[in-house]
Scaffold this active site. Structure first.
Site, PDB file in Angstrom:
ATOM      1  N   ARG A  16       2.697 -10.221   6.357  1.00 19.49           N
ATOM      2  CA  ARG A  16       2.905  -8.765   6.308  1.00 19.49           C
ATOM      3  C   ARG A  16       2.375  -8.090   7.584  1.00 19.49           C
ATOM      4  O   ARG A  16       3.149  -7.668   8.442  1.00 19.49           O
ATOM      5  CB  ARG A  16       2.226  -8.183   5.050  1.00 19.49           C
ATOM      6  CG  ARG A  16       2.652  -6.749   4.742  1.00 19.49           C
ATOM      7  CD  ARG A  16       1.906  -5.682   5.531  1.00 19.49           C
ATOM      8  NE  ARG A  16       0.470  -5.676   5.272  1.00 19.49           N
ATOM      9  CZ  ARG A  16      -0.391  -4.932   5.962  1.00 19.49           C
ATOM     10  NH1 ARG A  16       0.025  -4.149   6.949  1.00 19.49           N
ATOM     11  NH2 ARG A  16      -1.680  -4.985   5.697  1.00 19.49           N
ATOM     12  N   ASP A  17       1.068  -8.016   7.738  1.00 21.76           N
ATOM     13  CA  ASP A  17       0.491  -7.327   8.906  1.00 21.76           C
ATOM     14  C   ASP A  17       0.918  -8.037  10.194  1.00 21.76           C
ATOM     15  O   ASP A  17       1.199  -7.403  11.215  1.00 21.76           O
ATOM     16  CB  ASP A  17      -1.039  -7.317   8.785  1.00 21.76           C
ATOM     17  CG  ASP A  17      -1.712  -6.223   9.605  1.00 21.76           C
ATOM     18  OD1 ASP A  17      -1.210  -5.904  10.691  1.00 21.76           O
ATOM     19  OD2 ASP A  17      -2.758  -5.704   9.172  1.00 21.76           O
ATOM     20  N   HIS A 208     -10.940  -5.595   6.176  1.00 22.21           N
ATOM     21  CA  HIS A 208      -9.710  -5.882   6.938  1.00 22.21           C
ATOM     22  C   HIS A 208      -9.999  -5.548   8.396  1.00 22.21           C
ATOM     23  O   HIS A 208     -10.182  -4.386   8.748  1.00 22.21           O
ATOM     24  CB  HIS A 208      -8.589  -5.003   6.373  1.00 22.21           C
ATOM     25  CG  HIS A 208      -7.278  -5.120   7.083  1.00 22.21           C
ATOM     26  ND1 HIS A 208      -6.215  -5.843   6.569  1.00 22.21           N
ATOM     27  CD2 HIS A 208      -6.821  -4.594   8.247  1.00 22.21           C
ATOM     28  CE1 HIS A 208      -5.183  -5.744   7.387  1.00 22.21           C
ATOM     29  NE2 HIS A 208      -5.522  -4.993   8.424  1.00 22.21           N
ATOM     30  N   HIS A 210      -9.447  -5.993  12.720  1.00 18.85           N
ATOM     31  CA  HIS A 210      -8.581  -6.309  13.867  1.00 18.85           C
ATOM     32  C   HIS A 210      -9.471  -6.634  15.059  1.00 18.85           C
ATOM     33  O   HIS A 210     -10.567  -6.081  15.203  1.00 18.85           O
ATOM     34  CB  HIS A 210      -7.637  -5.144  14.170  1.00 18.85           C
ATOM     35  CG  HIS A 210      -6.473  -5.097  13.222  1.00 18.85           C
ATOM     36  ND1 HIS A 210      -5.230  -5.561  13.558  1.00 18.85           N
ATOM     37  CD2 HIS A 210      -6.386  -4.670  11.942  1.00 18.85           C
ATOM     38  CE1 HIS A 210      -4.408  -5.413  12.519  1.00 18.85           C
ATOM     39  NE2 HIS A 210      -5.084  -4.871  11.519  1.00 18.85           N
ATOM     40  N   CYS A 241      -0.633  -2.326  13.471  1.00 17.77           N
ATOM     41  CA  CYS A 241       0.135  -1.244  12.851  1.00 17.77           C
ATOM     42  C   CYS A 241       1.026  -0.586  13.903  1.00 17.77           C
ATOM     43  O   CYS A 241       0.527  -0.086  14.908  1.00 17.77           O
ATOM     44  CB  CYS A 241      -0.814  -0.207  12.239  1.00 17.77           C
ATOM     45  SG  CYS A 241       0.050   1.252  11.658  1.00 17.77           S
ATOM     46  N   ASN A 250      -4.910  -9.002  13.948  1.00 23.23           N
ATOM     47  CA  ASN A 250      -5.963  -9.150  12.942  1.00 23.23           C
ATOM     48  C   ASN A 250      -6.973 -10.199  13.383  1.00 23.23           C
ATOM     49  O   ASN A 250      -6.693 -11.019  14.264  1.00 23.23           O
ATOM     50  CB  ASN A 250      -5.355  -9.660  11.625  1.00 23.23           C
ATOM     51  CG  ASN A 250      -4.561  -8.608  10.890  1.00 23.23           C
ATOM     52  OD1 ASN A 250      -3.401  -8.378  11.167  1.00 23.23           O
ATOM     53  ND2 ASN A 250      -5.203  -7.967   9.950  1.00 23.23           N
TER      54      ASN A 250
HETATM   55  N1  COA Z   1      11.250   1.325   0.178  1.00 20.38           N
HETATM   56  C1  COA Z   1      12.514   1.438   0.648  1.00 20.38           C
HETATM   57  N2  COA Z   1      13.047   2.585   1.086  1.00 20.38           N
HETATM   58  C2  COA Z   1      12.253   3.676   1.031  1.00 20.38           C
HETATM   59  C3  COA Z   1      10.947   3.633   0.548  1.00 20.38           C
HETATM   60  C4  COA Z   1      10.439   2.390   0.111  1.00 20.38           C
HETATM   61  N3  COA Z   1       9.202   2.258  -0.340  1.00 20.38           N
HETATM   62  N4  COA Z   1      10.435   4.862   0.601  1.00 20.38           N
HETATM   63  C5  COA Z   1      11.376   5.664   1.116  1.00 20.38           C
HETATM   64  N5  COA Z   1      12.493   4.947   1.361  1.00 20.38           N
HETATM   65  C6  COA Z   1      13.756   5.408   1.937  1.00 20.38           C
HETATM   66  C7  COA Z   1      14.348   6.557   1.169  1.00 20.38           C
HETATM   67  O1  COA Z   1      15.152   6.060   0.125  1.00 20.38           O
HETATM   68  C8  COA Z   1      15.138   7.286   2.221  1.00 20.38           C
HETATM   69  O2  COA Z   1      16.336   6.582   2.477  1.00 20.38           O
HETATM   70  P1  COA Z   1      17.651   7.314   2.986  1.00 20.38           P
HETATM   71  O3  COA Z   1      17.316   7.912   4.327  1.00 20.38           O
HETATM   72  O4  COA Z   1      18.642   6.203   3.085  1.00 20.38           O
HETATM   73  O5  COA Z   1      17.948   8.350   1.949  1.00 20.38           O
HETATM   74  C9  COA Z   1      14.259   7.141   3.462  1.00 20.38           C
HETATM   75  O6  COA Z   1      13.503   5.944   3.249  1.00 20.38           O
HETATM   76  C10 COA Z   1      13.348   8.315   3.691  1.00 20.38           C
HETATM   77  O7  COA Z   1      12.613   8.551   2.497  1.00 20.38           O
HETATM   78  P2  COA Z   1      11.342   9.545   2.449  1.00 20.38           P
HETATM   79  O8  COA Z   1      10.806   9.553   1.078  1.00 20.38           O
HETATM   80  O9  COA Z   1      11.730  10.852   3.080  1.00 20.38           O
HETATM   81  O10 COA Z   1      10.315   8.761   3.341  1.00 20.38           O
HETATM   82  P3  COA Z   1       9.752   9.099   4.776  1.00 20.38           P
HETATM   83  O11 COA Z   1      10.808   8.974   5.801  1.00 20.38           O
HETATM   84  O12 COA Z   1       8.991  10.360   4.707  1.00 20.38           O
HETATM   85  O13 COA Z   1       8.728   7.855   4.978  1.00 20.38           O
HETATM   86  C11 COA Z   1       7.292   6.205   3.987  1.00 20.38           C
HETATM   87  C12 COA Z   1       7.622   7.673   4.123  1.00 20.38           C
HETATM   88  C13 COA Z   1       5.917   6.072   3.394  1.00 20.38           C
HETATM   89  C14 COA Z   1       8.318   5.541   3.076  1.00 20.38           C
HETATM   90  C15 COA Z   1       7.363   5.522   5.400  1.00 20.38           C
HETATM   91  O14 COA Z   1       6.642   6.300   6.320  1.00 20.38           O
HETATM   92  C16 COA Z   1       6.833   4.133   5.383  1.00 20.38           C
HETATM   93  O15 COA Z   1       7.419   3.253   4.781  1.00 20.38           O
HETATM   94  N6  COA Z   1       5.712   3.877   6.066  1.00 20.38           N
HETATM   95  C17 COA Z   1       5.069   2.584   6.085  1.00 20.38           C
HETATM   96  C18 COA Z   1       4.353   2.393   7.380  1.00 20.38           C
HETATM   97  C19 COA Z   1       3.658   1.034   7.420  1.00 20.38           C
HETATM   98  O16 COA Z   1       3.918   0.135   6.649  1.00 20.38           O
HETATM   99  N7  COA Z   1       2.756   0.890   8.409  1.00 20.38           N
HETATM  100  C20 COA Z   1       2.044  -0.329   8.638  1.00 20.38           C
HETATM  101  C21 COA Z   1       1.109  -0.718   7.567  1.00 20.38           C
HETATM  102  S1  COA Z   1      -0.391   0.168   7.569  1.00 20.38           S
HETATM  103 ZN    ZN Z   2      -4.048  -4.267   9.741  1.00 22.50          ZN
END
Ligand code: COA
Ligand code: ZN
Length: 321
Positions: A16-17, A208, A210, A241, A250
């Site tokens: 994942r990370d 956790h 890095h 990230c 990490n």
């Molecule tokens: N899985 C799959 N798709 C997702 C989802 C999820 N958990 N959450 C949102 N989506 C999709 C929505 O369905 C939407 O799709 P569309 O554009 O086709 O309609 C789109 O993503 C936007 O949805 P929204 O609720 O507005 O999300 P957002 O754009 O504000 O993003 C997060 C919010 C949290 C989903 C996003 O920022 C994210 O996934 N971040 C993770 C970052 C990460 O993992 N960083 C590293 C680890 S620390």
């Molecule tokens: Zn990390």
């Protein structure tokens, strides 16, 4: 008091990370093969993937196929990162055994990484914890940037404690203290771990780390000395990230395992099969990177002395065979 052999648990977060920041898309089959190989190394947990938006983390867009495709070793708990309710639904659908919810302890990193304010994330995670209570799936929460935020600088300990308390009250099965961009230093790690262990007695705490600034192993020791026994780590030191400037890998799993085993602390992880996997990682992610332990071997991997020593000095006395 525990008088037996000391032991720690390792959560391998490489799939994942480690992969979330890689430019090369690792195929679904290769990801499944990686997790399957890691499953035979003795980890307590493997963080298989993240159920995030595929737009935010394209490298892990195949989360459901991967979680569905892996072989389940009975002794391993298969976890995944979940940022919102949509992620929880996707994770449950494919039999994720434990959720790792995520939010930041700093405002700006939370907004950059999750596109929510901390308050919005807290309310999202509280809803997830409520929804998960109906299932038998434990939900740990990873609190990012607790030792410093690449945007906001030092994060007040009170902010970390307040969030940890709120999440624990909402039903979190444990809290992971995350040094997202390697800003932590050992005395700071010891102080925060001590405070959290004291303030939230009985709640499992994971660390956790890095290695961005070369302090990850020192920080691991500092955490362990306070009583923390659960560690996240990534094979080969992959990771970072994508929404934190300057993020890098990490703490190396193999270095963590080697260090603790040298100290007589059981990790459950077999170093040799892990090193065999690590050897293949540069090819998997299509870039070269240094893997010091692979180059040096175990600390007792001694070498044949040069032939001329025996000619000049004869057999060495007092040298262990
Ligand atoms: N899985 C799959 N798709 C997702 C989802 C999820 N958990 N959450 C949102 N989506 C999709 C929505 O369905 C939407 O799709 P569309 O554009 O086709 O309609 C789109 O993503 C936007 O949805 P929204 O609720 O507005 O999300 P957002 O754009 O504000 O993003 C997060 C919010 C949290 C989903 C996003 O920022 C994210 O996934 N971040 C993770 C970052 C990460 O993992 N960083 C590293 C680890 S620390
Ligand atoms: Zn990390």
């Amino acid at each position: 008091m525990n008088t037996g052999t000391p032991s720690i648990e390792i959560n391998e977060v490489g799939p994942r990370d480690g992969l979330q920041i890689e430019k090369t898309f690792v195929s679904t089959e290769e990801k499944i093969a990686l997790v399957d190989a890691l499953s035979d190394c003795g980890f307590a947990r493997i963080e298989v993937t993240s159920f995030t938006s595929p737009k935010a983390i394209p490298a892990l867009a195949d989360a459901q196929e991967v979680m569905r495709g892996i072989r389940r070793h009975p002794d391993v708990i298969y976890t995944a990162l979940v940022p919102n309710i949509r992620g929880l639904e996707r994770a449950i659908e494919v039999g994720t055994q434990e959720m790792n919810l995520v939010m930041s302890s700093s405002e700006t990193h939370n907004r950059a990484n999750l596109r929510m304010t901390r308050d919005q994330s807290l309310s999202e995670l509280t809803s997830i914890l409520r929804a998960a209570q109906g299932t038998s799936t434990p939900c740990n929460v990873s609190l990012s940037t607790v030792f410093g935020c690449p945007f906001d600088g030092d994060v007040p300990v009170d902010d970390v404690l307040r969030l940890a308390h709120q999440l624990a009250e909402a039903g979190a099965a444990g809290i992971t203290l995350c040094d997202t961009t390697g800003m932590a230093y050992p005395t700071q790690v010891a102080a925060l771990c001590e405070t959290v262990l004291r303030e939230l007695p009985g709640l499992p705490i994971t660390i956790h780390l890095h290695n961005t600034r070369g302090m990850a192993l020192a920080n691991a020791i500092a955490a362990w000395q306070t009583g923390v026994t659960r560690f996240d780590a990534a094979a080969g030191g992959l990771g970072g990230c994508p929404y934190a400037p300057g993020a890098s890998g990490n703490v190396n799993t193999e270095e963590l395992v080697h260090m603790f085993e040298c100290m007589g602390v059981k990790t459950g992880v077999s170093l040799q099969p892990l090193l065999d996997i690590v050897r293949g990682l540069p090819q998997l992610v299509q870039r070269e990177f240094s893997i010091p332990l692979l180059a040096a071997g175990h600390r007792l991997a001694t070498h044949q002395p040069p032939a001329w020593l025996a000619e000049k000095f004869g057999p060495a006395d007092g040298v262990h065979a």
